[in-house]
Motif scaffolding. Structure first.
Motif, PDB file in Angstrom:
ATOM      1  N   LEU A 196     -47.483   0.606  16.958  1.00 12.12           N
ATOM      2  CA  LEU A 196     -47.296  -0.839  16.393  1.00 12.12           C
ATOM      3  C   LEU A 196     -46.059  -1.211  17.244  1.00 12.12           C
ATOM      4  N   ALA A 197     -44.875  -0.579  17.255  1.00 11.36           N
ATOM      5  CA  ALA A 197     -43.714  -1.066  18.045  1.00 11.36           C
ATOM      6  C   ALA A 197     -43.987  -1.220  19.396  1.00 11.36           C
ATOM      7  N   ASP A 198     -44.774  -0.119  20.037  1.00 12.12           N
ATOM      8  CA  ASP A 198     -45.293  -0.533  21.453  1.00 12.12           C
ATOM      9  C   ASP A 198     -45.995  -2.106  21.705  1.00 12.12           C
ATOM     10  N   LYS A 199     -46.724  -2.194  20.801  1.00 10.72           N
ATOM     11  CA  LYS A 199     -47.667  -3.452  20.787  1.00 10.72           C
ATOM     12  C   LYS A 199     -46.721  -4.641  20.674  1.00 10.72           C
ATOM     13  N   ILE A 200     -45.783  -4.523  19.679  1.00 13.83           N
ATOM     14  CA  ILE A 200     -44.942  -5.623  19.439  1.00 13.83           C
ATOM     15  C   ILE A 200     -44.273  -6.037  20.821  1.00 13.83           C
ATOM     16  N   ARG A 201     -43.694  -4.922  21.536  1.00 12.02           N
ATOM     17  CA  ARG A 201     -42.838  -5.141  22.602  1.00 12.02           C
ATOM     18  C   ARG A 201     -43.836  -5.944  23.870  1.00 12.02           C
ATOM     19  N   GLU A 202     -45.084  -5.536  23.801  1.00  7.82           N
ATOM     20  CA  GLU A 202     -45.739  -6.332  24.967  1.00  7.82           C
ATOM     21  C   GLU A 202     -46.388  -7.796  24.315  1.00  7.82           C
ATOM     22  N   MET A 203     -46.442  -8.229  23.125  1.00  9.47           N
ATOM     23  CA  MET A 203     -46.584  -9.437  22.637  1.00  9.47           C
ATOM     24  C   MET A 203     -45.665 -10.599  23.150  1.00  9.47           C
ATOM     25  N   ASN A 204     -46.317 -11.712  23.203  1.00 10.93           N
ATOM     26  CA  ASN A 204     -45.422 -13.020  23.452  1.00 10.93           C
ATOM     27  C   ASN A 204     -44.850 -13.456  22.310  1.00 10.93           C
ATOM     28  N   ASP A 205     -44.110 -14.290  22.061  1.00 10.18           N
ATOM     29  CA  ASP A 205     -43.253 -14.898  20.991  1.00 10.18           C
ATOM     30  C   ASP A 205     -44.347 -15.396  20.045  1.00 10.18           C
ATOM     31  N   GLU A 206     -45.423 -16.313  20.247  1.00 17.28           N
ATOM     32  CA  GLU A 206     -46.456 -16.772  19.269  1.00 17.28           C
ATOM     33  C   GLU A 206     -46.966 -15.685  18.617  1.00 17.28           C
ATOM     34  N   ASP A 207     -47.684 -14.607  19.416  1.00 14.04           N
ATOM     35  CA  ASP A 207     -48.302 -13.657  18.686  1.00 14.04           C
ATOM     36  C   ASP A 207     -47.355 -12.904  17.700  1.00 14.04           C
ATOM     37  N   TYR A 208     -46.230 -12.664  18.187  1.00 16.84           N
ATOM     38  CA  TYR A 208     -45.089 -11.900  17.286  1.00 16.84           C
ATOM     39  C   TYR A 208     -45.021 -12.748  16.052  1.00 16.84           C
ATOM     40  N   GLN A 209     -45.017 -13.907  16.133  1.00 18.53           N
ATOM     41  CA  GLN A 209     -44.653 -14.761  15.063  1.00 18.53           C
ATOM     42  C   GLN A 209     -45.746 -14.888  14.098  1.00 18.53           C
ATOM     43  N   GLU A 210     -46.922 -14.917  14.450  1.00 18.07           N
ATOM     44  CA  GLU A 210     -48.293 -14.619  13.670  1.00 18.07           C
ATOM     45  C   GLU A 210     -48.095 -13.248  12.963  1.00 18.07           C
ATOM     46  N   LEU A 211     -47.803 -12.334  13.614  1.00 13.03           N
ATOM     47  CA  LEU A 211     -48.029 -10.938  13.079  1.00 13.03           C
ATOM     48  C   LEU A 211     -47.014 -10.817  12.070  1.00 13.03           C
TER      49      LEU A 211
END
Length: 87
Positions: A49-64
């Motif tokens: 999950l942490a690896d995926k969060i590092r790869e996300m852009n800011d919009e996707d991260y805020q959604e998650l």
């Protein structure tokens, strides 16, 4: 044997409490599995999950982040304001 009825009632209450805790744990586990499936995370661990969060852009991260806040927010300590006192 005076307290046998009290012991029985407390025992039944304890069983209900354990059942509610187990139900909540199962709901949260299903939520986490859904997040892993939705975002295509193969490694089912916090590290994946942490690896995926590092790869996300800011919009996707805020959604998650919003999904996690909604699922894991505490509902027990919210103060209820009576309707006549609302501004």
């Amino acid at each position: 044997m005076k307290n046998s009825a009290l012991k029985g009632a407390l025992g039944a209450l304890a069983v209900v409490g354990v059942a509610l805790i187990a139900k909540k744990a199962a709901q949260r586990k299903r939520f986490i599995r859904g997040i892993f499936d939705e975002y295509g995370i193969k490694e089912k661990s916090p590290f994946g999950l942490a690896d995926k969060i590092r790869e996300m852009n800011d919009e996707d991260y805020q959604e998650l982040k919003g999904k996690f806040k909604k699922e894991f927010s505490s509902r027990c300590c919210k103060r209820i304001i009576p309707a006549k006192h609302k501004k």
